[in-house]
Design a protein around this motif. Structure first.
Motif, short mmCIF file in Angstrom:
data_model
loop_
_atom_site.label_atom_id
_atom_site.label_comp_id
_atom_site.label_asym_id
_atom_site.label_seq_id
_atom_site.Cartn_x
_atom_site.Cartn_y
_atom_site.Cartn_z
N ALA A 189 10.18 34.17 3.24
CA ALA A 189 10.29 33.52 5.09
C ALA A 189 9.47 31.37 4.77
N SER A 190 9.16 31.35 4.07
CA SER A 190 8.94 30.02 4.95
C SER A 190 10.05 29.15 4.44
N ARG A 191 11.14 29.66 3.29
CA ARG A 191 12.01 28.78 2.71
C ARG A 191 13.59 29.40 4.03
N LEU A 192 13.83 31.04 4.75
CA LEU A 192 14.29 31.23 6.09
C LEU A 192 13.65 29.66 6.90
N THR A 193 12.99 29.83 6.97
CA THR A 193 12.61 28.68 8.41
C THR A 193 13.19 27.57 8.47
N VAL A 209 0.86 -0.99 -0.16
CA VAL A 209 0.18 -0.29 0.42
C VAL A 209 0.84 1.21 0.21
N ASN A 210 0.90 1.75 -0.90
CA ASN A 210 1.96 2.77 -0.99
C ASN A 210 0.76 3.78 -0.64
N LEU A 211 1.34 4.78 -0.01
CA LEU A 211 0.71 6.35 0.79
C LEU A 211 1.61 7.78 0.11
N ARG A 212 0.91 9.09 0.02
CA ARG A 212 1.58 10.14 -0.73
C ARG A 212 0.64 10.80 0.93
N LEU A 213 1.29 11.55 1.29
CA LEU A 213 0.82 12.77 1.57
C LEU A 213 -0.08 14.04 1.60
N SER A 214 -0.51 14.14 2.46
CA SER A 214 -1.37 15.77 1.62
C SER A 214 -0.26 16.66 2.56
N ASP A 215 -0.83 17.94 1.45
CA ASP A 215 0.12 19.06 1.94
C ASP A 215 0.07 19.47 3.53
N GLY A 216 -1.28 19.36 3.44
CA GLY A 216 -1.93 19.95 4.96
C GLY A 216 -1.38 19.25 5.61
N ALA A 242 5.69 20.05 9.86
CA ALA A 242 6.46 20.63 9.52
C ALA A 242 6.69 21.98 10.71
N ALA A 243 5.27 23.44 10.59
CA ALA A 243 5.21 23.95 11.82
C ALA A 243 5.21 23.18 13.13
N SER A 260 15.68 40.36 7.03
CA SER A 260 14.55 39.29 6.66
C SER A 260 14.39 38.01 7.58
N VAL A 261 13.93 37.82 8.24
CA VAL A 261 13.17 37.11 8.56
C VAL A 261 12.22 35.94 8.24
N GLY A 262 12.01 35.05 9.22
CA GLY A 262 11.33 32.87 8.47
C GLY A 262 10.50 33.73 9.22
N GLY A 263 9.00 32.92 8.90
CA GLY A 263 7.93 33.44 8.53
C GLY A 263 7.20 31.03 8.33
N PRO A 264 6.00 31.65 8.32
CA PRO A 264 5.32 29.98 8.76
C PRO A 264 6.33 28.92 6.86
N VAL A 265 6.16 28.34 7.14
CA VAL A 265 6.55 26.88 6.63
C VAL A 265 5.13 26.71 5.48
#
Ligand code: ARG
Length: 592
Positions: free
Chosen positions: A564-568, A87-94, A100-101, A496-501
């Motif tokens: 910002a996401s990439r900095l985080t 059974v192959n599973l791909r995760l949702s982006d959500g 990640a958060a 520059s500062v980080g932000g949500p992923v």
């Protein structure tokens, strides 16, 4: 907080259970084919075998049930049958974004804590008085230090104990050799009246370094000398004052030198106990062993028989008191267990020592169990293989001797300096900072080369390869870490500062999945007492970061939110990489 693998396993397991199948078969692992899936479950195959059914059919039922489950459909973006019934599973982006958060705000960067912390002693290093440390002690120190850090990180109370070799036959040898070298030292040993203690000051490290190999060689050929050294050992242990005075000086001089060596390696002990610290426990222990009927006389010596029925090979008895009346290597180890029971009362004692001492530990552990000092499983030998030369035999110097640890570190440092220059690195550093970086590169090279192998495997010493900035090496990892540090410095400079992923690119997905795998790597390293799982993770993380960095512009990202996401993500990858390296006892420089 649980990692993705754990969350998915739970969901798939309950689906298995709902279908009347064994829940444990719902366990999910990272996919073998990242191009097809993030995770996979192979349980349908085993379930089919047990039920004599078609595995693809079971897999299809699992998938149907997963698709019907609203909670599960939130987790996955696709669920498919593949091959024989995987059974192959791909995760949702959500789900991935949410995880990640969690990781970016977690001080432990996604790694769980043990539910029930334990008290643990790790016996490692094992240096000896007057014997320079060699590569065998290097492996014990590197692996033991890493295991100590991993256990502590997981929440256990851990003591690292150097178990200094300061009470055996080599002490008798040194006492003789010191007396032969200098009549004033002999007078001190014999406890002559009005003795001049100033001679002790001449008993320094170079002298000890010279005396010990001389005496050891002589004892090999000269039985009379050997017998005298044995007698001297027994007299020292019986408390002969003059011998104790010499012995204290041997110990003091050696400790200073060893401490320097360990500091250079970044190896730190909580207990600097020696074999001699177990001595006070020996008399009562011997009395008790005798009363228990465990200690028996054999050809003038006192032994404990530890052979068991069913042993494939007969394990020789543990020698407790030699015919000269002295305590042996096994005696001090057994008495040390008694002392540790009294002082730390650990749940577990781990001995990180060369695999070739396996019989010794089997003898000691069996005797300890028989005597009731430790329940089964509370003592464990964490053996390791050897560091070999190109000939596949334990590494020797060109002259055929054992390589001193000190010389090895010096060699690695020389090579690190050359490598840095070759790569055009460190040119802007001050001389002092360059030296510090070269030292860190050298130690990272030695430690990572050692720890990336499963500890039981032997490996070939190859300083050229170990110090390379390319490939699976310590210096490569440091280089990656320094690259992120410099990126983050630039970002800070421009405000520059980080932000949500936000996850868009495949390389971002991959980086987050890799960050998530830290928890499993730590758990595996902990359970198997095997730091190579962390080493492997650090390498994968550095690779995932490198791919991300190549594919995803950070400072010049297309919009502010992406930047910002990439900095985080970059900052989090760096923190986790440094955390993993720290668990291996590897420090990263700020610049290169
Ligand atoms: N000093 C010993 C050696 O050099 C190692 C000590 C290992 N630890 C122990 N508890 N026996 O071989």
């Amino acid at each position: 907080m649980t990692d993705l693998k754990g969350a998915l396993s739970q969901t798939v397991s309950s689906v298995f259970e709902g279908l009347g199948l064994d829940a444990s078969l719902g366990r999910v692992g990272v996919s073998d084919r990242p191009d097809l899936a993030d995770f996979q479950c192979n349980g349908a195959l085993a379930a089919a075998k047990a039920a004599r059914r078609n595995p693809r059919e079971i897999a299809a039922e699992v998938i149907a049930a997963l698709s019907a489950d609203p909670k599960a459909s939130e987790l996955f973006s696709s669920v498919e049958v593949a091959g024989a019934g995987f059974v192959n599973l791909r995760l949702s982006d959500g789900a991935l974004t949410q995880r990640a958060a969690e990781i970016v705000t977690d001080p432990r960067l996604g790694a769980a804590l043990n539910e029930t912390p334990r008290r643990i002693i790790i016996d490692y290093g094992g240096p000896n008085v007057a014997k320079p440390m060699h590569v065998g002690h290097l492996r014990s120190s590197i692996i033991g230090e890493a295991i100590k850090r991993i256990y502590r990180f997981c929440g256990d109370t851990v003591w690292g104990d150097a178990h200094f070799g300061d009470w055996g036959f080599q002490m008798g040898l040194l006492i003789l050799a010191a007396g032969d070298e200098d009549p004033r030292l002999r007078a001190i040993g014999e406890g002559a009246a009005d003795v001049d203690l100033s001679a002790l000051a001449d008993l320094d490290l170079p002298l000890l370094d010279r005396l010990y190999p001389m005496a050891a060689a002589k004892a090999k050929e000269d039985t009379d000398y050997r017998d005298r050294a044995r007698k001297a050992t027994a007299e020292l242990q019986a408390g002969k004052e003059g011998y104790l005075t010499l012995w204290r000086r041997f110990v003091e001089v050696s400790r200073v030198a060893l401490r320097r060596e360990f500091d250079a390696l970044g190896v730190h002990f909580d207990l600097w106990n020696g074999e001699s610290d177990a001595d006070p426990f020996i008399p009562d222990m011997v009395t008790a062993l005798r009363a228990q009927g465990l200690l028996v006389e054999d050809q003038g010596a006192q032994i404990v028989r530890v052979a068991r029925e069913g042993d494939k090979r007969e394990l020789p008895p543990l020698l407790v008191i030699s015919s000269e009346g002295s305590a042996m290597y096994g005696t001090t180890d057994l008495a040390t267990i008694v002392g540790r029971r009294r002082d730390q009362d650990p749940h577990l004692m781990l001995y990180c020592v060369d695999q070739r001492q396996a019989d010794h530990f089997a003898q000691v552990f069996r005797a300890a169990e028989l005597a009731g000092y430790a329940p089964e499983g509370a003592l464990e030998h964490i053996g390791f293989g050897t560091m070999n030369g190109a000939d596949g035999k334990p590494f020797k110097t060109r002259a055929g001797g054992v390589l001193k640890l000190h010389d090895l570190i010096e060699m690695a440092r020389d090579k690190a300096r050359a490598r840095l220059k070759e790569a055009g690195l460190g040119a802007e550093l001050s001389a002092e900072a360059f030296e510090e970086t070269a030292h860190k590169v050298a130690i990272a090279a030695l430690k990572f080369a050692d720890l990336q192998n499963y500890r039981g495997t032997s490996y070939v010493f190859d300083l050229d390869r170990f110090t390379s900035f390319e490939g699976k090496t310590g210096p490569y990892l440091l280089y990656q870490a320094v690259r992120v540090k410099s990126l983050l410095r630039k970002a800070a400079d421009e405000g520059s500062v980080g932000g949500p992923v936000i996850i868009c690119e495949p390389a971002e997905r991959d980086l987050v999945l890799t960050l998530d795998a830290f928890n499993t790597a730590v758990a595996e390293a902990y359970d198997k007492k095997a730091p190579n799982f962390i080493a492997e993770h650090a390498y994968r993380l550095a690779q995932a970061f490198s791919k991300f960095y190549a594919a995803c512009p950070v400072l010049v990202a297309k919009d502010a939110a992406t930047k910002a996401s990439r900095l985080t993500l970059s900052a989090t990858a760096l923190r986790q990489l440094e955390m993993a390296l720290d668990l291996l006892g590897i420090e990263t420089p700020e610049r290169m």
